[in-house]
Design a protein around this motif. Structure first.
Motif, PDB file in Angstrom:
ATOM      1  N   ARG A   1      45.737  35.113  42.738  1.00 32.78           N
ATOM      2  CA  ARG A   1      44.738  34.563  43.645  1.00 32.78           C
ATOM      3  C   ARG A   1      45.020  33.093  43.916  1.00 32.78           C
ATOM      4  O   ARG A   1      44.698  32.540  44.946  1.00 32.78           O
TER       5      ARG A   1
ATOM      6  N   LEU B   1      38.356  35.377  50.915  1.00 37.05           N
ATOM      7  CA  LEU B   1      37.331  35.574  49.889  1.00 37.05           C
ATOM      8  C   LEU B   1      36.028  36.061  50.516  1.00 37.05           C
ATOM      9  O   LEU B   1      35.852  35.996  51.733  1.00 37.05           O
ATOM     10  N   ALA B   2      35.143  36.513  49.654  1.00 34.77           N
ATOM     11  CA  ALA B   2      33.917  37.139  50.163  1.00 34.77           C
ATOM     12  C   ALA B   2      32.679  36.300  49.851  1.00 34.77           C
ATOM     13  O   ALA B   2      32.696  35.462  48.962  1.00 34.77           O
TER      14      ALA B   2
ATOM     15  N   GLU C   1      44.376  44.739  43.994  1.00 33.28           N
ATOM     16  CA  GLU C   1      43.785  44.364  42.711  1.00 33.28           C
ATOM     17  C   GLU C   1      44.544  45.151  41.649  1.00 33.28           C
ATOM     18  O   GLU C   1      44.696  46.371  41.763  1.00 33.28           O
TER      19      GLU C   1
ATOM     20  N   TRP D   1      33.482  39.384  55.069  1.00 34.19           N
ATOM     21  CA  TRP D   1      33.638  40.118  53.810  1.00 34.19           C
ATOM     22  C   TRP D   1      32.423  39.783  52.942  1.00 34.19           C
ATOM     23  O   TRP D   1      32.207  38.616  52.617  1.00 34.19           O
TER      24      TRP D   1
ATOM     25  N   PHE E   1      44.058  47.109  49.081  1.00 23.97           N
ATOM     26  CA  PHE E   1      42.960  47.121  50.058  1.00 23.97           C
ATOM     27  C   PHE E   1      43.287  46.442  51.379  1.00 23.97           C
ATOM     28  O   PHE E   1      42.491  46.480  52.294  1.00 23.97           O
TER      29      PHE E   1
ATOM     30  N   ARG F   1      36.310  31.790  52.611  1.00 22.55           N
ATOM     31  CA  ARG F   1      35.233  32.609  52.071  1.00 22.55           C
ATOM     32  C   ARG F   1      34.449  33.030  53.302  1.00 22.55           C
ATOM     33  O   ARG F   1      33.683  32.267  53.855  1.00 22.55           O
TER      34      ARG F   1
ATOM     35  N   LYS G   1      41.692  30.512  38.006  1.00 29.98           N
ATOM     36  CA  LYS G   1      41.087  29.437  38.797  1.00 29.98           C
ATOM     37  C   LYS G   1      41.412  28.083  38.192  1.00 29.98           C
ATOM     38  O   LYS G   1      41.377  27.907  36.979  1.00 29.98           O
TER      39      LYS G   1
END
Ligand code: ATP
Length: 677
Positions: A345, A281-282, A377, A499, A416, A495, A644
């Protein structure tokens, strides 16, 4: 440490070598864990218990671990209990001969269904003693509850819960005695909490992972008559962390560990198609300059940030099927073409949602590409205009049992990252290398499959222009990623600072939207009287497993959305707030109804402020006096985050970081909270 010296205690006379692990023994450990908040002590209790399991009943190691982490199987298996409070209350009532009304009254007074079950139990005279529960029996019973389907499923679920509850605590010895580790009447309590989805022990999966490593490492040494050094134990912990991040499945890891020993785990347990990784994650950033500061003297790449749904695609060609993890449920078997799955995810299996992706996959692959795991994505696609459609379009697609011929909203997959190729994990390679391998192994097909548009320019003007292009192309903004060196490796479940995301709306606002859990609602006024008009939202504090209220929200909903929300939320109304909700008490701040913690909503806000009325991050020190929580000003509903789970909502720590980052902290702005209803 104490762990190395002390022999695991043996207070359960029925638990002998080879016999099933008594469930009461596990509950004793839970009770000990419950009495402390010190992570090291918790780890020690769990490790001691797991060592005992390894010594006496290694066959039960896997169900024991599963019950400890409040799961029945890995997420990708899609096995969920989905039991509401009312069903549990019904089962408690029927087991103990008490009326539903009395149970509800108790629940009102005690506020913890687990304890209500214990109380109900203790007033019940026992005519005969059922057999004591075992860990494997409880796991099996819960599994049956989760997997019952079809006609009369609800009734059979209640029957199965009753079976477990009537055997719970039948052999309990009274109150838990910490000195002898003897179990108290806690089996019913933990069964009920398991059913509710929260053991509320402050026992995170990470802590269980460390306990597993310690227990296995010490047990293996003990068998050889040795004592492991601290550095051996640390090595084992590190190794298990790496293995688990690449192959997050105890169902696969534990049997392998039993076979080869913990230190050889890496040989058999590597990233493999079939088991979804937790995605990387970013971190949010507020300005392009912040990105430049972070990547000073490093090369980075910018990519469009597509606004769709994350899709981790796993594929193995027909003649390479031994590369696919055996026995993984959910994999779409297409015998003629090989095996393929799409995971969310959240590691949920999306294969039934995207038969169109699976059907076409084979045509995107170049010759020689036999197996892969690719991070993508999936985005709604306008076939006529040949462009990306907004996220909302994607959400109108059916989620299950989709037939290709019925698909109305077409998707284009934007790839990606490539994490596995032809039998080899790529996660430790640099992003530049992974990307080149991806370009070499696949071929874009217009409107179906493309590589994420990227730009490697390092100048601020280039990034600005590229950001504008991304917005024109209906994207959310940019992802900026470290391109070379070890830091550019793929970090599952992290996270990462390697990224960064720049969203168009950040540039002026607080940085990112928040993902919050819906805890309660207020009936509407005026036009909205037949639906809920406003809602109480919370963030998640993982340190003590609580949901902390953060704002009321009534803006951003269309009439249609309010109607839909009313329908779904009415089904999960509960009589009173759960004991793990942290909220203000007192009449006017109470919502009209409370909900089970199930739905996560994305919400935008103008900024964050302190408020005595909410509890978010109150323990994180934003208010030095510890009286006010953090709250959102002018919150606005964006969408339901179906991908989520509640414990993946924005964390209290993240909230406090956002609060500290925003400039207005020093300025003393406006009224403290604006509740917009
Ligand atoms: P968000 O609300 O921003 O999606 P998040 O917590 O789900 O938050 P982030 O790490 O913040 O995830 O943002 C990364 C998400 O953006 C990924 O999960 C992925 O779905 C999506 N995404 C779109 N384009 C890209 C890309 N080029 N590289 C990585 N992720 C991308």
């Amino acid at each position: 440490s104490k762990l190395l010296q002390s022999k695991a205690k043996d207070p359960y006379p029925d638990w002998k070598e080879g016999t099933p692990v008594p469930y009461a023994a596990l509950c004793t450990t839970f009770s000990l864990v419950e009495m402390t908040s010190k992570r090291l002590v918790i780890t020690e209790h769990c490790a001691l218990f797991l060592r005992q399991v390894l010594r006496l009943t290694p066959d039960d190691f896997l169900p024991t671990v599963n019950l400890m982490i409040n799961k029945l199987a890995p997420d990708y298996a899609g096995i969920e209990l989905g039991i509401g409070e009312s069903l549990i209350m019904k089962a408690i009532g029927e087991t103990t001969g008490r009326s539903l009304q009395v149970i509800k009254q108790d629940q009102k007074e005690i506020g913890d269904l687990g304890l209500v079950a214990v109380k109900s139990r203790s007033t019940q005279p026992t005519m005969f003693k059922p057999k004591a529960l075992t860990v494997r029996g409880v796991h099996k019973g819960l599994m049956e509850i989760a997997t019952v389907s079809g006609h009369g499923a609800q009734g059979r679920k209640v029957d199965n819960i009753k079976k477990l509850l009537s055997a719970a605590d039948a052999h309990s010895t009274g109150k838990i005695d910490v000195n002898t580790d003897k179990g108290g009447p806690s089996e019913a309590k933990f069964i009920v909490r398991f059913l509710e989805g929260k053991l509320r022990l402050g026992l995170a999966e990470k802590t269980v992972l460390v306990s597993i490593a310690q227990a296995v490492c010490i047990h293996e040494a003990e068998q050889k008559g040795q004592v492991p050094s601290t550095s051996d134990i640390e090595k084992a912990e590190q190794l298990l962390k790496t293995v688990y991040s690449e192959l997050p499945s105890w169902d696969v890891i534990i049997p392998a560990m039993m076979k080869t020993g913990i230190m050889k785990l890496r040989e058999s347990c590597k990233l493999r198609p079939g088991v979804p990784l937790k995605p990387m994650l970013a971190n949010p950033t507020k300005a392009i300059t912040e990105v430049l500061d972070r990547f000073e003297n490093q090369t980075f790449t910018c990519e469009f940030k597509y606004d769709g749904e994350r899709a981790q695609i796993h594929y193995v060609a027909k003649d390479h099927q031994d590369e696919y993890i055996d026995g993984v449920p959910g994999a779409t078997q297409e015998a003629a073409k090989g095996i393929a799955s799409v995971f969310s995810r959240n590691s949920e299996d999306l294969s039934k949602k995207y038969p169109d992706i699976l059907a076409k996959l084979g045509t995107w692959v170049k010759e020689g590409t036999k197996s892969f795991v690719m991070d993508c994505e999936s985005v709604a696609w306008d076939v006529a205009e040949k462009k990306v459609l907004p996220f909302q379009q994607l959400m109108t697609r059916k989620k299950k049992d989709v037939k290709i011929e019925d698909v109305k909203v077409k998707v284009c997959v934007f790839a990606f990252d490539l994490l596995f190729l032809n039998g080899e994990a790529l996660v430790e390679k640099s992003l530049r290398e992974r990307r080149e391998l991806m370009y070499e192994s696949f071929k874009p097909v217009e409107g179906e499959f493309a590589f994420a548009t990227s730009m490697d320019g390092q100048e601020i003007e280039q990034i600005q222009t590229f950001l504008e292009e991304s917005i024109k192309a209906s994207c959310e903004g940019l992802m900026v990623k470290m391109l070379d060196g070890t830091e550019s490796g793929y970090e599952p479940s992290k996270r990462s600072r390697n990224w960064l995301k720049i969203k168009k709306d950040y540039l002026a606002g607080i940085g990112d939207s928040l993902d919050l859990v819906v805890l309660g609602a207020y009936y509407g006024k005026g036009k909205r009287t037949s639906v809920y008009g406003a809602f109480l939202l919370a963030c998640y504090n993982s340190a003590n497993d609580t949901y902390e209220t953060i704002c009321n929200i009534g803006t951003g909903f269309s009439e249609q959305v309010l109607e839909e929300l009313h329908k779904t939320l009415s089904e999960i109304v509960i009589d009173r707030p759960k004991p793990f909700y942290s909220h203000s008490s007192g009449g006017q701040h109470q919502p009209d109804v409370w909900f089970e913690p199930r739905y996560v909503w994305e919400v935008k806000t103008a900024d964050l402020t302190l408020s005595p009325r909410y509890k978010a991050a109150i323990k994180e020190g934003a208010d030095p006096a510890g009286e006010k929580g953090i709250s959102l000003r002018f919150p606005r509903f964006i969408k339901v985050r179906e991908d989520k789970k509640p414990d993946e909502a924005t964390g209290s720590r993240q909230v406090v970081e956002m609060y500290r980052k925003q400039e207005s902290v020093t300025k003393n702005k406006g009224p403290s909270v604006d509740d917009d209803f």
